[in-house]
Design a protein around this motif. Structure first.
Motif, PDB file in Angstrom:
ATOM      1  N   LYS A 248       0.849  -1.188   0.000  1.00 25.32           N
ATOM      2  CA  LYS A 248       0.000   0.000   0.000  1.00 25.32           C
ATOM      3  C   LYS A 248       0.887   1.241   0.000  1.00 25.32           C
ATOM      4  CE  LYS A 248      -3.971  -2.183   0.409  1.00 25.32           C
ATOM      5  NZ  LYS A 248      -4.988  -2.133  -0.675  1.00 25.32           N
ATOM      6  N   LEU A 249       0.423   2.289  -0.681  1.00 30.94           N
ATOM      7  CA  LEU A 249       1.075   3.595  -0.557  1.00 30.94           C
ATOM      8  C   LEU A 249       0.547   4.209   0.730  1.00 30.94           C
ATOM      9  CD1 LEU A 249       2.953   5.735  -1.791  1.00 30.94           C
ATOM     10  CD2 LEU A 249       0.923   6.757  -2.846  1.00 30.94           C
ATOM     11  N   LEU A 250       1.406   4.280   1.733  1.00 30.60           N
ATOM     12  CA  LEU A 250       0.961   4.612   3.084  1.00 30.60           C
ATOM     13  C   LEU A 250       1.675   5.861   3.585  1.00 30.60           C
ATOM     14  CD1 LEU A 250      -0.998   3.051   5.015  1.00 30.60           C
ATOM     15  CD2 LEU A 250       1.037   2.189   6.171  1.00 30.60           C
ATOM     16  N   GLY A 251       0.890   6.765   4.164  1.00 37.42           N
ATOM     17  CA  GLY A 251       1.451   7.910   4.854  1.00 37.42           C
ATOM     18  C   GLY A 251       1.471   7.638   6.346  1.00 37.42           C
ATOM     19  N   THR A 252       2.581   7.957   6.989  1.00 35.67           N
ATOM     20  CA  THR A 252       2.733   7.711   8.423  1.00 35.67           C
ATOM     21  C   THR A 252       3.285   8.952   9.100  1.00 35.67           C
ATOM     22  OG1 THR A 252       3.136   5.343   8.126  1.00 35.67           O
ATOM     23  CG2 THR A 252       3.902   6.319  10.176  1.00 35.67           C
ATOM     24  N   ALA A 253       2.672   9.294  10.230  1.00 31.53           N
ATOM     25  CA  ALA A 253       3.194  10.368  11.079  1.00 31.53           C
ATOM     26  C   ALA A 253       3.205   9.863  12.507  1.00 31.53           C
ATOM     27  CB  ALA A 253       2.340  11.622  10.965  1.00 31.53           C
ATOM     28  N   ARG A 254       4.332  10.047  13.182  1.00 26.77           N
ATOM     29  CA  ARG A 254       4.436   9.658  14.588  1.00 26.77           C
ATOM     30  C   ARG A 254       5.548  10.456  15.242  1.00 26.77           C
ATOM     31  NH1 ARG A 254       8.040   4.401  15.524  1.00 26.77           N
ATOM     32  NH2 ARG A 254       9.525   4.650  13.829  1.00 26.77           N
ATOM     33  N   MET A 255       5.430  10.629  16.549  1.00 27.15           N
ATOM     34  CA  MET A 255       6.463  11.331  17.290  1.00 27.15           C
ATOM     35  C   MET A 255       7.491  10.319  17.772  1.00 27.15           C
ATOM     36  SD  MET A 255       7.196  14.472  17.903  1.00 27.15           S
ATOM     37  CE  MET A 255       5.623  15.325  17.797  1.00 27.15           C
ATOM     38  N   THR A 256       8.761  10.607  17.539  1.00 31.28           N
ATOM     39  CA  THR A 256       9.861   9.732  17.933  1.00 31.28           C
ATOM     40  C   THR A 256      10.822  10.522  18.815  1.00 31.28           C
ATOM     41  OG1 THR A 256      11.408  10.272  16.153  1.00 31.28           O
ATOM     42  CG2 THR A 256       9.664   8.690  15.634  1.00 31.28           C
ATOM     43  N   GLU A 261       8.295  12.228  12.839  1.00 29.93           N
ATOM     44  CA  GLU A 261       8.580  11.441  11.636  1.00 29.93           C
ATOM     45  C   GLU A 261       7.372  11.518  10.719  1.00 29.93           C
ATOM     46  OE1 GLU A 261      10.591   7.318  11.508  1.00 29.93           O
ATOM     47  OE2 GLU A 261       8.447   6.903  11.375  1.00 29.93           O
ATOM     48  N   GLN A 262       7.591  11.959   9.492  1.00 34.21           N
ATOM     49  CA  GLN A 262       6.540  12.026   8.473  1.00 34.21           C
ATOM     50  C   GLN A 262       7.086  11.393   7.195  1.00 34.21           C
ATOM     51  OE1 GLN A 262       4.151  15.989   8.593  1.00 34.21           O
ATOM     52  NE2 GLN A 262       6.226  16.527   9.197  1.00 34.21           N
ATOM     53  N   ARG A 263       6.443  10.327   6.749  1.00 31.66           N
ATOM     54  CA  ARG A 263       6.935   9.635   5.558  1.00 31.66           C
ATOM     55  C   ARG A 263       5.759   9.101   4.760  1.00 31.66           C
ATOM     56  NH1 ARG A 263       7.273   4.245   7.569  1.00 31.66           N
ATOM     57  NH2 ARG A 263       7.105   4.256   9.834  1.00 31.66           N
ATOM     58  N   ILE A 339      12.307  17.691  13.293  1.00 36.60           N
ATOM     59  CA  ILE A 339      11.962  16.710  12.261  1.00 36.60           C
ATOM     60  C   ILE A 339      12.913  15.526  12.350  1.00 36.60           C
ATOM     61  CG2 ILE A 339      11.716  16.305   9.803  1.00 36.60           C
ATOM     62  CD1 ILE A 339       9.600  18.179  11.084  1.00 36.60           C
ATOM     63  N   ALA A 340      12.339  14.352  12.532  1.00 36.26           N
ATOM     64  CA  ALA A 340      13.152  13.136  12.606  1.00 36.26           C
ATOM     65  C   ALA A 340      13.753  12.845  11.230  1.00 36.26           C
ATOM     66  CB  ALA A 340      12.299  11.964  13.071  1.00 36.26           C
ATOM     67  N   PRO A 341      15.065  12.690  11.122  1.00 36.16           N
ATOM     68  CA  PRO A 341      15.662  12.369   9.813  1.00 36.16           C
ATOM     69  C   PRO A 341      15.273  10.969   9.382  1.00 36.16           C
ATOM     70  CG  PRO A 341      17.315  12.246  11.555  1.00 36.16           C
ATOM     71  CD  PRO A 341      16.073  12.788  12.201  1.00 36.16           C
ATOM     72  N   MET A 342      15.074  10.794   8.088  1.00 37.36           N
ATOM     73  CA  MET A 342      14.676   9.485   7.577  1.00 37.36           C
ATOM     74  C   MET A 342      15.741   8.442   7.876  1.00 37.36           C
ATOM     75  SD  MET A 342      12.075   8.081   6.240  1.00 37.36           S
ATOM     76  CE  MET A 342      11.693   6.441   5.607  1.00 37.36           C
ATOM     77  N   ALA A 343      16.981   8.844   7.938  1.00 30.19           N
ATOM     78  CA  ALA A 343      18.059   7.893   8.221  1.00 30.19           C
ATOM     79  C   ALA A 343      17.913   7.248   9.590  1.00 30.19           C
ATOM     80  CB  ALA A 343      19.413   8.593   8.124  1.00 30.19           C
ATOM     81  N   ALA A 344      17.179   7.918  10.499  1.00 30.30           N
ATOM     82  CA  ALA A 344      17.005   7.389  11.850  1.00 30.30           C
ATOM     83  C   ALA A 344      15.818   6.435  11.959  1.00 30.30           C
ATOM     84  CB  ALA A 344      16.834   8.530  12.841  1.00 30.30           C
ATOM     85  N   THR A 400      18.068   0.165  11.103  1.00 28.58           N
ATOM     86  CA  THR A 400      17.848   1.571  10.777  1.00 28.58           C
ATOM     87  C   THR A 400      17.900   1.778   9.270  1.00 28.58           C
ATOM     88  OG1 THR A 400      20.186   2.184  10.870  1.00 28.58           O
ATOM     89  CG2 THR A 400      18.930   2.276  12.944  1.00 28.58           C
ATOM     90  N   GLU A 401      17.250   2.856   8.833  1.00 30.88           N
ATOM     91  CA  GLU A 401      17.277   3.222   7.420  1.00 30.88           C
ATOM     92  C   GLU A 401      18.715   3.456   6.962  1.00 30.88           C
ATOM     93  OE1 GLU A 401      14.925   4.636   3.872  1.00 30.88           O
ATOM     94  OE2 GLU A 401      14.320   3.620   5.700  1.00 30.88           O
ATOM     95  N   ALA A 402      19.507   4.082   7.803  1.00 28.63           N
ATOM     96  CA  ALA A 402      20.894   4.384   7.430  1.00 28.63           C
ATOM     97  C   ALA A 402      21.680   3.107   7.160  1.00 28.63           C
ATOM     98  CB  ALA A 402      21.565   5.198   8.536  1.00 28.63           C
ATOM     99  N   ARG A 403      21.528   2.104   8.022  1.00 32.98           N
ATOM    100  CA  ARG A 403      22.249   0.843   7.812  1.00 32.98           C
ATOM    101  C   ARG A 403      21.787   0.152   6.539  1.00 32.98           C
ATOM    102  NH1 ARG A 403      21.214  -1.122  13.931  1.00 32.98           N
ATOM    103  NH2 ARG A 403      22.832   0.100  14.997  1.00 32.98           N
ATOM    104  N   MET A 404      20.461   0.139   6.338  1.00 35.11           N
ATOM    105  CA  MET A 404      19.940  -0.579   5.172  1.00 35.11           C
ATOM    106  C   MET A 404      20.357   0.100   3.876  1.00 35.11           C
ATOM    107  SD  MET A 404      18.450  -3.117   3.869  1.00 35.11           S
ATOM    108  CE  MET A 404      17.584  -3.970   5.192  1.00 35.11           C
ATOM    109  N   THR A 405      20.248   1.414   3.802  1.00 38.30           N
ATOM    110  CA  THR A 405      20.619   2.088   2.551  1.00 38.30           C
ATOM    111  C   THR A 405      22.114   1.957   2.267  1.00 38.30           C
ATOM    112  OG1 THR A 405      20.751   4.190   3.771  1.00 38.30           O
ATOM    113  CG2 THR A 405      18.704   3.726   2.617  1.00 38.30           C
ATOM    114  N   ALA A 406      22.922   1.982   3.315  1.00 35.95           N
ATOM    115  CA  ALA A 406      24.366   1.794   3.112  1.00 35.95           C
ATOM    116  C   ALA A 406      24.659   0.385   2.620  1.00 35.95           C
ATOM    117  CB  ALA A 406      25.118   2.075   4.415  1.00 35.95           C
TER     118      ALA A 406
END
Length: 429
Positions: A248-256, A261-263, A339-344, A400-406
């Motif tokens: 699904k194309l999903l929008g998510t907002a949550r406080m971290t 975090e908004q993605r 703003i929570a960075p996507m890498a986190a 984490t996003e950072a580990r996976m993208t690397a």
């Protein structure tokens, strides 16, 4: 019985739908408000265009700002669209003159919502926008009023019917993205230029507004991580089914701990999750609150009827004298959340690799994942003839996003990997 005199700027699908609904349900609206809703003025670019509503007796304006300034108009419906230009100027003018405004314009609010909320409060009038998010679903009132006693933990939403239709049809038929997109355009579900829908921009505008309501901050469209669905292939949808997921194309907002975090991106969600059952052109929003747990809102997110229903609901509120802060809290209290960075971002991932079928390939891939502290949860590997291209599919444990993208950047450099790795995040709902 009083009368609320309405000016409608924009006579497209929603504008004409609003006119038709007011006329059709006039007696019901009068019964529920004690007032008559009467459209007295309209504005559109093309006077000669044939429309499915009777405009007899209504004042016609070529300039929407002039409509807003008409002393015979009590409330302005801005149904023009666009984040800038005539729509924004018209709303500013109406609020400057102390007139309430109803709008369906998510792009304008995503970029200028805090400013317009402040103008409305300074003028002591309502800026209402139920129709801007999820069409006929009353998600704005639900978040702003019905769930006002809850601390919101997370909001997840399927916020674009076009993209949801495409993904649903790809799953049901096994066809590829381009074929289903062409069908959606032929059926009128997708525009000739579908970029706003399939690239996630439309849904991200709506997510910015839901996040603002849920967490008391000013809308920050620029802070959203946005990905569309163009890269989702039929093979990914088939593998998702095999693994027990739907895409699904999903929008998510949550406080971290790092901030808000908004993605907005394609996600794999478990087949038995309620939002996985939201199919076709329907929208669905799940709100998680501390005291209500998870609440699912589902319905048609676009079209003349559902969107007009939301517009008229706002007009009914104005007729009743209902006053609430535009974005849920007074404009002066809207926060500038970090703003929570996507890498986190932390989560699980689906990865598809197209590789040369030869010995040692999986060992090389596993070594890269190990070096980046990414562990495999599930693996699908099918061999064909040696030397041929073959897919390898894996899902990861949380990382984490950072580990996976690397890790994926390093994997893409391996000689045996034939194309860019495909990654889809897994959302646990």
């Amino acid at each position: 019985m009083g009368k609320l005199r309405i000016g409608i700027a924009g006579l497209g699908t929603v504008g004409c739908g609003t006119l038709a609904l007011i006329e059709r349900n006039r007696a019901l609206i009068e019964q529920r408000t004690g007032q008559t809703l009467e459209v007295v003025a309209v504005c559109a670019r093309d006077r000669a265009r044939t429309r499915p509503v009777d405009l007899a007796g209504m004042r016609w304006f070529d300039d929407p700002k002039a409509l807003a300034a008409d002393p015979g108009v009590d409330v302005v419906c801005e149904l023009i669209g666009g984040s800038e230009g005539p729509a924004l100027e018209t709303v500013r003018e109406a609020l400057r003159l102390g007139k309430p405004v109803v709008t369906a314009n998510k792009a304008m609010l995503a970029h200028h919502g805090a400013e317009l909320a402040r103008l409305a409060e300074q003028a002591g009038v309502q800026l209402a926008w139920e129709a801007a998010v999820a069409g006929g679903i009353p998600i704005v009132k639900s978040l702003r009023e019905g769930l006002a006693a809850n601390r919101i933990r997370r909001v997840n939403g399927i916020l674009n019917g076009t993209s949801n239709y495409i993904l649903t049809s790809m799953r049901e038929t096994g066809r590829d993205f381009e074929t289903v997109l062409a069908e959606a355009q032929a059926l009128g579900y997708a525009e000739a230029d579908p970029s706003f829908d399939v690239d996630g921009i439309d849904a991200a505008h709506k997510l910015a507004l839901l996040a603002s309501l849920a967490f008391g901050g000013r809308p920050r469209f620029d802070a959203i991580h946005v990905e569309g669905i163009r890269h989702v292939a039929a093979i990914d949808i088939a593998f998702a089914e095999e693994l027990g997921y739907r895409i699904k194309l999903l929008g998510t907002a949550r406080m971290t701990p790092e901030g808000l975090e908004q993605r907005l991106h394609p996600c794999m969600v478990a087949k038995d999750a309620p939002i996985a059952q939201v199919n076709g052109v329907f929208n669905g929003v799940v709100v998680e609150g501390e005291d209500v747990d998870a609440v699912l809102h589902e319905g048609r997110g676009a079209g003349a009827g559902p969107t007009a229903s939301a517009v008229v609901a706002d007009l009914v509120d104005i007729a009743r004298g209902t006053r609430v802060p535009t974005l849920g809290v007074p404009a002066e209290r809207l926060a500038d959340h970090p703003i929570a960075p996507m890498a986190a971002h932390e989560g699980s991932y689906y990865i598809r690799l197209m590789v040369v079928d030869r010995s040692g390939v999986m060992a090389d891939i596993s070594a890269v994942l190990r070096d980046h502290d990414v562990s495999i949860e599930a693996l699908i590997q099918r061999s064909r003839n040696p030397g041929q291209a073959v897919p390898i599919v894996l899902t990861s444990h949380e990382t984490t996003e950072a580990r996976m993208t690397a890790a994926l950047a390093r994997i893409a450099e391996l000689e045996v990997v034939l194309e860019q790795p495909r990654m889809i995040r897994i959302e646990r709902l």
